[in-house]
Scaffold this motif. Structure first.
Motif, PDB file in Angstrom:
ATOM      1  N   MET A   1       0.827  -1.203   0.000  1.00  0.00           N
ATOM      2  CA  MET A   1       0.000   0.000   0.000  1.00  0.00           C
ATOM      3  C   MET A   1       0.867   1.261   0.000  1.00  0.00           C
ATOM      4  O   MET A   1       0.621   2.170  -0.753  1.00  0.00           O
ATOM      5  N   LEU A   2       1.834   1.312   0.914  1.00  0.00           N
ATOM      6  CA  LEU A   2       2.779   2.434   0.994  1.00  0.00           C
ATOM      7  C   LEU A   2       4.144   1.882   1.365  1.00  0.00           C
ATOM      8  O   LEU A   2       4.232   0.920   2.139  1.00  0.00           O
ATOM      9  N   PRO A   3       5.218   2.494   0.874  1.00  0.00           N
ATOM     10  CA  PRO A   3       6.549   2.077   1.324  1.00  0.00           C
ATOM     11  C   PRO A   3       6.667   2.231   2.841  1.00  0.00           C
ATOM     12  O   PRO A   3       5.955   3.028   3.450  1.00  0.00           O
ATOM     13  N   PHE A   4       7.574   1.474   3.422  1.00  0.00           N
ATOM     14  CA  PHE A   4       7.752   1.517   4.865  1.00  0.00           C
ATOM     15  C   PHE A   4       8.100   2.920   5.348  1.00  0.00           C
ATOM     16  O   PHE A   4       7.690   3.336   6.404  1.00  0.00           O
ATOM     17  N   GLY A   5       8.810   3.677   4.571  1.00  0.00           N
ATOM     18  CA  GLY A   5       9.170   5.043   4.959  1.00  0.00           C
ATOM     19  C   GLY A   5      10.527   5.090   5.629  1.00  0.00           C
ATOM     20  O   GLY A   5      11.189   4.079   5.822  1.00  0.00           O
TER      21      GLY A   5
ATOM     22  N   ILE B   1       6.297   9.663  10.231  1.00  0.00           N
ATOM     23  CA  ILE B   1       5.173   9.375  11.121  1.00  0.00           C
ATOM     24  C   ILE B   1       4.069   8.765  10.269  1.00  0.00           C
ATOM     25  O   ILE B   1       3.702   9.304   9.218  1.00  0.00           O
ATOM     26  N   MET B   2       3.517   7.637  10.737  1.00  0.00           N
ATOM     27  CA  MET B   2       2.505   6.906   9.979  1.00  0.00           C
ATOM     28  C   MET B   2       1.198   6.858  10.757  1.00  0.00           C
ATOM     29  O   MET B   2       1.198   6.656  11.973  1.00  0.00           O
ATOM     30  N   ASP B   3       0.076   7.029  10.061  1.00  0.00           N
ATOM     31  CA  ASP B   3      -1.261   6.834  10.635  1.00  0.00           C
ATOM     32  C   ASP B   3      -1.871   5.591   9.998  1.00  0.00           C
ATOM     33  O   ASP B   3      -1.834   5.421   8.776  1.00  0.00           O
ATOM     34  N   PHE B   4      -2.460   4.734  10.841  1.00  0.00           N
ATOM     35  CA  PHE B   4      -3.093   3.489  10.412  1.00  0.00           C
ATOM     36  C   PHE B   4      -4.556   3.534  10.817  1.00  0.00           C
ATOM     37  O   PHE B   4      -4.871   3.901  11.947  1.00  0.00           O
ATOM     38  N   PHE B   5      -5.454   3.125   9.915  1.00  0.00           N
ATOM     39  CA  PHE B   5      -6.892   3.122  10.182  1.00  0.00           C
ATOM     40  C   PHE B   5      -7.495   1.782   9.778  1.00  0.00           C
ATOM     41  O   PHE B   5      -7.122   1.219   8.742  1.00  0.00           O
ATOM     42  N   ILE B   6      -8.446   1.286  10.586  1.00  0.00           N
ATOM     43  CA  ILE B   6      -9.223   0.087  10.261  1.00  0.00           C
ATOM     44  C   ILE B   6     -10.656   0.358  10.713  1.00  0.00           C
ATOM     45  O   ILE B   6     -10.878   0.800  11.841  1.00  0.00           O
ATOM     46  N   TYR B   7     -11.606   0.094   9.829  1.00  0.00           N
ATOM     47  CA  TYR B   7     -13.008   0.325  10.169  1.00  0.00           C
ATOM     48  C   TYR B   7     -13.857  -0.870   9.764  1.00  0.00           C
ATOM     49  O   TYR B   7     -13.808  -1.328   8.613  1.00  0.00           O
ATOM     50  N   CYS B   8     -14.626  -1.364  10.710  1.00  0.00           N
ATOM     51  CA  CYS B   8     -15.596  -2.429  10.480  1.00  0.00           C
ATOM     52  C   CYS B   8     -16.952  -1.871  10.885  1.00  0.00           C
ATOM     53  O   CYS B   8     -17.188  -1.614  12.067  1.00  0.00           O
ATOM     54  N   PRO B   9     -17.859  -1.598   9.942  1.00  0.00           N
ATOM     55  CA  PRO B   9     -19.163  -1.018  10.273  1.00  0.00           C
ATOM     56  C   PRO B   9     -19.923  -1.852  11.312  1.00  0.00           C
ATOM     57  O   PRO B   9     -19.834  -3.079  11.311  1.00  0.00           O
ATOM     58  N   PRO B  10     -20.684  -1.184  12.179  1.00  0.00           N
ATOM     59  CA  PRO B  10     -21.325  -1.854  13.314  1.00  0.00           C
ATOM     60  C   PRO B  10     -22.681  -2.476  13.000  1.00  0.00           C
ATOM     61  O   PRO B  10     -23.697  -2.056  13.533  1.00  0.00           O
ATOM     62  N   TYR B  11     -22.688  -3.467  12.129  1.00  0.00           N
ATOM     63  CA  TYR B  11     -23.940  -4.186  11.909  1.00  0.00           C
ATOM     64  C   TYR B  11     -23.640  -5.676  11.784  1.00  0.00           C
ATOM     65  O   TYR B  11     -22.552  -6.065  11.398  1.00  0.00           O
ATOM     66  N   PRO B  12     -24.614  -6.498  12.162  1.00  0.00           N
ATOM     67  CA  PRO B  12     -24.399  -7.948  12.160  1.00  0.00           C
ATOM     68  C   PRO B  12     -24.002  -8.479  10.788  1.00  0.00           C
ATOM     69  O   PRO B  12     -24.454  -7.988   9.760  1.00  0.00           O
ATOM     70  N   ASN B  13     -23.140  -9.467  10.816  1.00  0.00           N
ATOM     71  CA  ASN B  13     -22.698 -10.173   9.616  1.00  0.00           C
ATOM     72  C   ASN B  13     -22.089  -9.255   8.558  1.00  0.00           C
ATOM     73  O   ASN B  13     -22.221  -9.487   7.364  1.00  0.00           O
TER      74      ASN B  13
ATOM     75  N   GLN C   1       5.390  12.468   4.657  1.00  0.00           N
ATOM     76  CA  GLN C   1       5.541  12.626   3.208  1.00  0.00           C
ATOM     77  C   GLN C   1       4.251  13.050   2.507  1.00  0.00           C
ATOM     78  O   GLN C   1       4.259  13.337   1.312  1.00  0.00           O
ATOM     79  N   GLY C   2       3.118  13.061   3.235  1.00  0.00           N
ATOM     80  CA  GLY C   2       1.851  13.485   2.646  1.00  0.00           C
ATOM     81  C   GLY C   2       1.271  12.498   1.654  1.00  0.00           C
ATOM     82  O   GLY C   2       0.615  12.905   0.695  1.00  0.00           O
ATOM     83  N   THR C   3       1.495  11.195   1.875  1.00  0.00           N
ATOM     84  CA  THR C   3       0.955  10.180   0.970  1.00  0.00           C
ATOM     85  C   THR C   3      -0.079   9.326   1.699  1.00  0.00           C
ATOM     86  O   THR C   3      -0.017   9.155   2.910  1.00  0.00           O
ATOM     87  N   THR C   4      -1.044   8.799   0.932  1.00  0.00           N
ATOM     88  CA  THR C   4      -2.145   8.014   1.488  1.00  0.00           C
ATOM     89  C   THR C   4      -2.472   6.863   0.549  1.00  0.00           C
ATOM     90  O   THR C   4      -2.353   6.996  -0.670  1.00  0.00           O
ATOM     91  N   ALA C   5      -2.908   5.758   1.144  1.00  0.00           N
ATOM     92  CA  ALA C   5      -3.446   4.637   0.365  1.00  0.00           C
ATOM     93  C   ALA C   5      -4.603   4.061   1.163  1.00  0.00           C
ATOM     94  O   ALA C   5      -4.599   4.098   2.399  1.00  0.00           O
ATOM     95  N   GLU C   6      -5.602   3.537   0.461  1.00  0.00           N
ATOM     96  CA  GLU C   6      -6.761   2.984   1.146  1.00  0.00           C
ATOM     97  C   GLU C   6      -7.397   1.898   0.301  1.00  0.00           C
ATOM     98  O   GLU C   6      -7.095   1.762  -0.882  1.00  0.00           O
ATOM     99  N   GLY C   7      -8.276   1.122   0.954  1.00  0.00           N
ATOM    100  CA  GLY C   7      -8.962   0.064   0.233  1.00  0.00           C
ATOM    101  C   GLY C   7      -9.998  -0.613   1.106  1.00  0.00           C
ATOM    102  O   GLY C   7     -10.274  -0.187   2.229  1.00  0.00           O
ATOM    103  N   THR C   8     -10.588  -1.671   0.560  1.00  0.00           N
ATOM    104  CA  THR C   8     -11.548  -2.497   1.282  1.00  0.00           C
ATOM    105  C   THR C   8     -11.212  -3.949   0.996  1.00  0.00           C
ATOM    106  O   THR C   8     -10.551  -4.266  -0.002  1.00  0.00           O
ATOM    107  N   THR C   9     -11.693  -4.825   1.878  1.00  0.00           N
ATOM    108  CA  THR C   9     -11.534  -6.250   1.634  1.00  0.00           C
ATOM    109  C   THR C   9     -12.701  -7.015   2.232  1.00  0.00           C
ATOM    110  O   THR C   9     -13.293  -6.580   3.221  1.00  0.00           O
ATOM    111  N   SER C  10     -13.005  -8.134   1.612  1.00  0.00           N
ATOM    112  CA  SER C  10     -13.993  -9.063   2.148  1.00  0.00           C
ATOM    113  C   SER C  10     -13.446 -10.490   2.076  1.00  0.00           C
ATOM    114  O   SER C  10     -14.182 -11.445   2.204  1.00  0.00           O
ATOM    115  N   THR C  11     -12.144 -10.610   1.894  1.00  0.00           N
ATOM    116  CA  THR C  11     -11.481 -11.901   1.716  1.00  0.00           C
ATOM    117  C   THR C  11     -10.912 -12.431   3.019  1.00  0.00           C
ATOM    118  O   THR C  11     -10.205 -11.705   3.733  1.00  0.00           O
TER     119      THR C  11
END
Length: 175
Positions: free
Chosen positions: A95-99, A104-116, A129-139
């Motif tokens: 997603m991003l080089p180690f740097g 300074i790195m910010d990490f985010f993880i979000y799982c919406p609050p609904y069943p299943n 460095q002012g760079t960002t990468a993001e995505g989703t997964t269901s795997t």
């Protein structure tokens, strides 16, 4: 070699989604890695069903989990987002080089609050460095009722002193 450092919740209060009233979560961590090297290190920031030390015990640790990983022993060139259902580990492309050791790195993880819930959202920012990468997964997500703990951990796979710096580590759930 083989020493670990980090912290995490002593209990496993987080669920992806089958528990009444306690599904979903949001994690944000701001970290630095001042002694990072291109050899002999594993890092993990996220959720695991095992201990935090177990999350960096190998390139495919036992148990279920989801989070940010970087492993020089696996040949990673940067941060990847991984999910593991307890049988199969899947990871994103880099997603991003180690740097650098001053980034300074910010990490985010979000799982919406609904069943299943079947989608996890993630983002990584290199604040310096002012760079960002993001995505989703269901795997290969952990089962909805798998109890997870949140935390971060590093392992110095080779015999060299390393450390990890945490500026902020925040987790919330809708309970």
């Amino acid at each position: 070699a083989g020493n670990t450092a980090g912290t995490g919740s002593a209990t496993t209060p987080y669920f992806r989604g089958t528990q009444v009233g306690s599904n979903g979560f949001f994690l944000q961590a701001r970290m630095g890695f001042p002694t990072a090297t291109t050899t002999g290190a594993r890092y993990f920031i996220g959720f695991t069903s095992g201990t935090m030390a177990l999350s960096v015990s190998g390139d495919n640790p036992a148990g279920s989990g989801m989070g940010w990983m970087y492993s020089t022993t696996a040949g990673h060139t940067g941060w990847k987002f991984m999910t593991d259902d307890g049988t199969t580990l899947s990871s994103s492309t880099t997603m991003l080089p180690f740097g650098s050791t001053t980034d300074i790195m910010d990490f985010f993880i979000y799982c919406p609050p609904y069943p299943n819930n079947t989608i996890i959202y993630y983002r990584i920012d290199n604040v310096t460095q002012g760079t960002t990468a993001e995505g989703t997964t269901s795997t290969n997500l952990p089962a909805g009722g798998t109890q997870l703990r949140a935390g971060f951990q590093m392992s110095n796979v080779s015999a060299a002193a390393k450390n990890i710096r945490m500026s902020r580590f925040y987790v919330e759930t809708d309970r």
